[in-house]
Design a protein around this motif. Structure first.
Motif, mmCIF file in Angstrom:
data_model
loop_
_atom_site.group_PDB
_atom_site.id
_atom_site.type_symbol
_atom_site.label_atom_id
_atom_site.label_comp_id
_atom_site.label_asym_id
_atom_site.label_seq_id
_atom_site.Cartn_x
_atom_site.Cartn_y
_atom_site.Cartn_z
ATOM 1 N N ARG A 1 -77.436 40.600 -102.448
ATOM 2 C CA ARG A 1 -78.351 41.785 -102.877
ATOM 3 C C ARG A 1 -79.632 41.510 -103.851
ATOM 4 N NH1 ARG A 1 -75.879 47.334 -102.692
ATOM 5 N NH2 ARG A 1 -74.267 47.143 -101.032
ATOM 6 N N SER B 1 -75.357 47.113 -110.415
ATOM 7 C CA SER B 1 -74.059 47.827 -110.360
ATOM 8 C C SER B 1 -73.023 46.815 -110.275
ATOM 9 C CB SER B 1 -74.148 48.823 -109.624
ATOM 10 O OG SER B 1 -75.128 50.128 -109.752
ATOM 11 N N TYR B 2 -73.220 46.060 -109.460
ATOM 12 C CA TYR B 2 -72.117 44.887 -108.844
ATOM 13 C C TYR B 2 -72.285 44.034 -110.269
ATOM 14 C CZ TYR B 2 -71.524 45.975 -104.172
ATOM 15 O OH TYR B 2 -71.237 46.481 -102.855
ATOM 16 N N THR C 1 -83.778 49.999 -105.290
ATOM 17 C CA THR C 1 -82.959 48.435 -105.303
ATOM 18 C C THR C 1 -81.883 48.539 -104.678
ATOM 19 O OG1 THR C 1 -81.733 49.352 -107.221
ATOM 20 C CG2 THR C 1 -83.825 48.443 -107.847
ATOM 21 N N SER C 2 -81.286 47.410 -104.484
ATOM 22 C CA SER C 2 -79.919 47.551 -103.885
ATOM 23 C C SER C 2 -78.803 47.515 -104.460
ATOM 24 C CB SER C 2 -79.957 46.133 -102.792
ATOM 25 O OG SER C 2 -79.932 45.005 -103.938
ATOM 26 N N HIS C 3 -78.882 47.963 -105.606
ATOM 27 C CA HIS C 3 -77.778 48.137 -106.750
ATOM 28 C C HIS C 3 -77.160 47.045 -107.031
ATOM 29 C CE1 HIS C 3 -78.308 52.310 -105.834
ATOM 30 N NE2 HIS C 3 -78.263 52.355 -104.628
#
Length: 112
Positions: free
Chosen positions: A60, A101-102, A96-98
């Motif tokens: 990501r 969060s990861y 965004t592709s988050h």
């Protein structure tokens, strides 16, 4: 996974991907955080969820960097064509592709 298994030639592809994933996670943290993560090697390599999240984070973040680079390149080209080009649009305003969060969840699992 033992140290011997990790360094075994039959696990070369796993080791390569693992090191890319883990170093990608650690790259933006201070030395103390990196050391703390390294000391959790056994926990990390034996947990499929953590391994999957580390890999997904790298994928990501690579996609986000590619998208930002394309937007940045476009803006630079527009500016070079017209020095009065309106640059008020926020380059970071793209979906965004988050990845963040990861990163946050992994930080909670491996550092806190």
């Amino acid at each position: 996974m033992t140290k011997d298994e990790f360094f075994s030639t039959k696990n070369e592809e796993f080791r390569k991907e693992f090191l890319l994933d883990l170093s990608n996670f650690c790259k933006c943290y201070v030395n103390d955080v990196c050391n703390k993560v390294i000391k959790q090697f056994d926990k990390i390599v034996s947990n499929e969820l953590i391994l999957d999240m580390l890999h997904e984070l790298r994928i990501r973040e690579e996609k986000e960097l590619k998208a930002f680079t394309e937007s940045f390149s476009w803006r630079l080209g527009e500016y070079l064509d017209d020095k009065n080009y309106d640059m008020s649009y926020n380059l970071h305003n793209n979906p965004t592709s988050h990845a963040g969060s990861y990163r946050a969840v992994l930080y909670d699992l491996l550092v806190k």
